[in-house]
Design a protein around this motif. Structure first.
Motif, mmCIF file in Angstrom:
data_model
loop_
_atom_site.group_PDB
_atom_site.id
_atom_site.type_symbol
_atom_site.label_atom_id
_atom_site.label_comp_id
_atom_site.label_asym_id
_atom_site.label_seq_id
_atom_site.Cartn_x
_atom_site.Cartn_y
_atom_site.Cartn_z
ATOM 1 N N PRO A 12 21.834 5.483 -19.730
ATOM 2 C CA PRO A 12 22.753 6.822 -19.327
ATOM 3 C C PRO A 12 23.468 5.876 -20.636
ATOM 4 C CG PRO A 12 22.932 4.778 -17.977
ATOM 5 C CD PRO A 12 21.526 4.214 -18.070
ATOM 6 N N SER A 13 25.140 6.759 -21.220
ATOM 7 C CA SER A 13 25.806 6.783 -21.388
ATOM 8 C C SER A 13 27.252 6.957 -21.115
ATOM 9 C CB SER A 13 26.024 8.257 -22.559
ATOM 10 O OG SER A 13 26.153 9.306 -21.935
ATOM 11 N N TYR A 68 27.060 -3.243 -17.064
ATOM 12 C CA TYR A 68 26.684 -4.605 -17.543
ATOM 13 C C TYR A 68 25.256 -4.289 -16.746
ATOM 14 C CZ TYR A 68 26.768 -5.660 -12.542
ATOM 15 O OH TYR A 68 26.507 -5.421 -10.786
ATOM 16 N N ASP A 69 24.925 -3.735 -16.517
ATOM 17 C CA ASP A 69 23.385 -2.791 -15.781
ATOM 18 C C ASP A 69 23.466 -1.971 -15.845
ATOM 19 O OD1 ASP A 69 20.822 -2.781 -14.642
ATOM 20 O OD2 ASP A 69 20.868 -4.571 -13.667
ATOM 21 N N PRO A 70 22.400 -0.620 -16.270
ATOM 22 C CA PRO A 70 22.143 1.121 -15.588
ATOM 23 C C PRO A 70 22.105 1.034 -14.167
ATOM 24 C CG PRO A 70 20.797 -0.244 -17.058
ATOM 25 C CD PRO A 70 21.238 -0.884 -16.983
ATOM 26 N N VAL A 107 37.234 4.345 -30.030
ATOM 27 C CA VAL A 107 36.011 4.741 -30.007
ATOM 28 C C VAL A 107 35.909 6.293 -31.006
ATOM 29 C CG1 VAL A 107 35.012 3.610 -29.266
ATOM 30 C CG2 VAL A 107 35.680 5.568 -28.088
ATOM 31 N N ASP A 108 36.670 7.485 -30.272
ATOM 32 C CA ASP A 108 36.942 8.266 -30.994
ATOM 33 C C ASP A 108 38.309 9.273 -30.324
ATOM 34 O OD1 ASP A 108 36.281 9.603 -28.052
ATOM 35 O OD2 ASP A 108 34.122 9.489 -28.671
ATOM 36 N N GLU A 145 26.605 0.029 -25.660
ATOM 37 C CA GLU A 145 27.765 0.774 -25.980
ATOM 38 C C GLU A 145 28.615 -0.055 -27.044
ATOM 39 O OE1 GLU A 145 27.481 5.409 -23.626
ATOM 40 O OE2 GLU A 145 29.108 4.151 -24.547
ATOM 41 N N GLU A 146 28.370 -1.243 -26.451
ATOM 42 C CA GLU A 146 29.339 -2.141 -27.293
ATOM 43 C C GLU A 146 28.893 -3.032 -28.012
ATOM 44 O OE1 GLU A 146 32.335 -1.110 -27.823
ATOM 45 O OE2 GLU A 146 32.492 0.174 -25.743
#
Length: 245
Positions: A12-13, A61-63, A82-83, A94-95
């Protein structure tokens, strides 16, 4: 064309994950302490874009697990911005799986596992420095900083404590922030000099302007006295200047 499986594409994002645990902070200090550190960092690292300081932000740290939400944390080697929407959460996958180098927990009214479960978790995660600031401590220093050594957190005694992996020291001192005078946490140079807060830096800049204006006024007064002395001696300052050309 053969396509390879990338497990990261199935994770997941940050947009899909909750960006808050909806748990209110116990005290203003849990927001103000890390907020001040972030504000100072934005000044001293203004030209750097390889760091991020989160305040009351979830770290995923864990989905399969809920986020852990420290009061403050610092990561190095990541994009500062990031944006335009900025970060919703700090999602490790994502990092580039970059773990925060420093985590800060501020204890106000009650302990929330800062010396037990959270401490053990951050050690397992690999957070190099773990700092706990407690307003409840009376017989011991309110700030404790632990350094991860061989998988175990070891209490460091220095105040401020120089952290070579970060290139900054962290310590406590009395000062004024947002009009509140009390003990705060600050960043320090390797020489032990405390970096000023935004308010202090603005006050210093204002003082420099006042000093420069006072010096200019004093110089004008000295010039006027000199001109007056020349006139009293019958010397025309204008003619004197023309003769020097």
């Amino acid at each position: 064309m053969l396509k390879f499986y990338d497990p990261r594409l199935c994770l997941p994002s940050s947009e899909e994950l909750p960006d808050s645990d909806e748990t209110p902070v116990d005290n203003e200090l849990q927001d103000l302490m890390p907020g001040l550190l972030k504000a100072i960092l934005a000044q001293i690292w203004a030209d750097r874009q390889d760091w991020f300081f989160g305040v009351d932000m979830g770290i995923y740290y864990d989905p399969e697990e809920p986020a852990i939400v420290p009061d403050g944390f610092l990561s190095l080697g990541v994009e500062r911005i990031v944006d335009e929407e900025l970060r919703l959460s700090y999602v490790l996958w994502e990092e580039q799986n970059i773990v925060p180098v420093l985590v800060l927990e501020v204890v106000s009214r009650k302990y929330r596992g800062e010396y037990s479960s959270k401490k053990a978790f951050y050690a397992e995660m690999g957070v190099k420095y773990y700092a706990v600031y407690s307003t409840r401590r009376r017989r011991k220093p309110p700030l404790e900083i632990y350094r991860l050594q061989d998988g175990v957190y070891m209490l460091q005694r220095d105040n401020p404590l120089w952290m070579p992996e970060i290139g900054l020291g962290l310590g406590r001192d009395r000062g004024t922030y947002l009009g509140i005078t009390r003990e705060w946490l600050y960043w320090y140079s390797e020489a032990g000099d405390r970096y000023p807060t935004p308010e202090e830096r603005a006050a210093q800049a204002e003082q420099r302007l006042q000093d420069a204006a006072a010096e200019l006024a004093a110089e004008r007064q000295r010039t006027q006295r000199l001109l007056e002395q020349l006139r009293q001696r019958g010397i025309d300052p204008t003619e004197l200047l023309e003769g020097l050309e």
